[in-house]
Design a protein around this motif. Structure first.
Motif, PDB file in Angstrom:
ATOM      1  N   ARG A 193       0.843  -1.199   0.000  1.00  0.00           N
ATOM      2  CA  ARG A 193       0.000   0.000   0.000  1.00  0.00           C
ATOM      3  C   ARG A 193       0.875   1.245   0.000  1.00  0.00           C
ATOM      4  NH1 ARG A 193      -5.339  -1.734  -0.578  1.00  0.00           N
ATOM      5  NH2 ARG A 193      -5.447  -3.725   0.475  1.00  0.00           N
ATOM      6  N   LEU A 194       0.525   2.189  -0.844  1.00  0.00           N
ATOM      7  CA  LEU A 194       1.220   3.466  -0.880  1.00  0.00           C
ATOM      8  C   LEU A 194       0.502   4.433   0.051  1.00  0.00           C
ATOM      9  CD1 LEU A 194       3.455   5.180  -2.145  1.00  0.00           C
ATOM     10  CD2 LEU A 194       1.868   5.755  -3.978  1.00  0.00           C
ATOM     11  N   THR A 195       1.220   4.951   1.015  1.00  0.00           N
ATOM     12  CA  THR A 195       0.655   5.906   1.972  1.00  0.00           C
ATOM     13  C   THR A 195       1.522   7.167   1.981  1.00  0.00           C
ATOM     14  OG1 THR A 195       1.966   5.130   3.860  1.00  0.00           O
ATOM     15  CG2 THR A 195      -0.128   3.973   3.422  1.00  0.00           C
ATOM     16  N   GLU A 196       1.146   8.127   2.780  1.00  0.00           N
ATOM     17  CA  GLU A 196       1.944   9.350   2.895  1.00  0.00           C
ATOM     18  C   GLU A 196       3.324   9.068   3.479  1.00  0.00           C
ATOM     19  OE1 GLU A 196      -0.195  12.422   4.962  1.00  0.00           O
ATOM     20  OE2 GLU A 196      -1.865  12.342   3.556  1.00  0.00           O
ATOM     21  N   PHE A 242       4.290  -2.800   3.225  1.00  0.00           N
ATOM     22  CA  PHE A 242       3.970  -4.153   2.797  1.00  0.00           C
ATOM     23  C   PHE A 242       3.485  -4.965   3.984  1.00  0.00           C
ATOM     24  CE2 PHE A 242       6.813  -2.948  -0.639  1.00  0.00           C
ATOM     25  CZ  PHE A 242       6.137  -3.456  -1.737  1.00  0.00           C
ATOM     26  N   LYS A 243       2.490  -5.773   3.723  1.00  0.00           N
ATOM     27  CA  LYS A 243       1.985  -6.711   4.708  1.00  0.00           C
ATOM     28  C   LYS A 243       2.173  -8.107   4.117  1.00  0.00           C
ATOM     29  CE  LYS A 243      -2.210  -8.228   6.950  1.00  0.00           C
ATOM     30  NZ  LYS A 243      -3.662  -8.147   6.858  1.00  0.00           N
TER      31      LYS A 243
END
Length: 139
Positions: A11-14, A19-20
């Motif tokens: 997931r791309l976040t701020e 990664f999970k």
């Protein structure tokens, strides 16, 4: 691979990319890695009876993945030393971790008498995807 969409979830976040890794990731790799390696080697014209005749540069997603690879492919303990060292020194820092492994492997092969000529570099990604390349040491 079918049914693995969320086994590695990025997931791309701020804050960056997070990664999970699913708990079943080591088993999914375990179920498919031997066939993948054999197909890769066959496409490159190599027919090898023992994976210990290769050097190994494996992206160290985590200790469980390395342990499963070692067990499934019947690798001697030292075959994944460079991967374990990169994991210990840098952690899993996404795709660029393989470059740390390859740097350690290059140094090891340069300082080793009777070093293996051929090796495999492997990495795993979202989806699950397997990436691999047959390498040749020119030392």
């Amino acid at each position: 691979m079918l049914g693995t969409h969320n086994v590695i979830d990025g997931r791309l976040t701020e804050e960056g990319i997070n990664f999970k890794l699913g708990r079943d990731l080591p088993q999914k790799i375990d179920d498919n890695i031997e066939g993948f390696c054999k197909k890769l080697m066959e496409k490159c014209g190599k027919n090898l009876e023992d994976f210990n005749d290769l050097f190994w540069a494996v992206h160290p997603g985590g200790p469980a993945i390395l342990n499963r690879l070692e067990s499934t492919l019947k690798l001697r303990g030292e075959k994944l030393d460079c991967s374990r060292r990169a994991l210990m020194d840098f952690g899993n820092v996404s795709s660029n971790t393989i470059f740390y492994v390859m740097e350690y492997m290059r140094d090891e092969l340069m300082n080793k008498e009777n070093a293996e000529e051929w090796g495999l570099a492997l990495a795993f990604g979202p989806g699950i995807t397997f990436e691999g390349i047959l390498l040749r040491s020119l030392n």
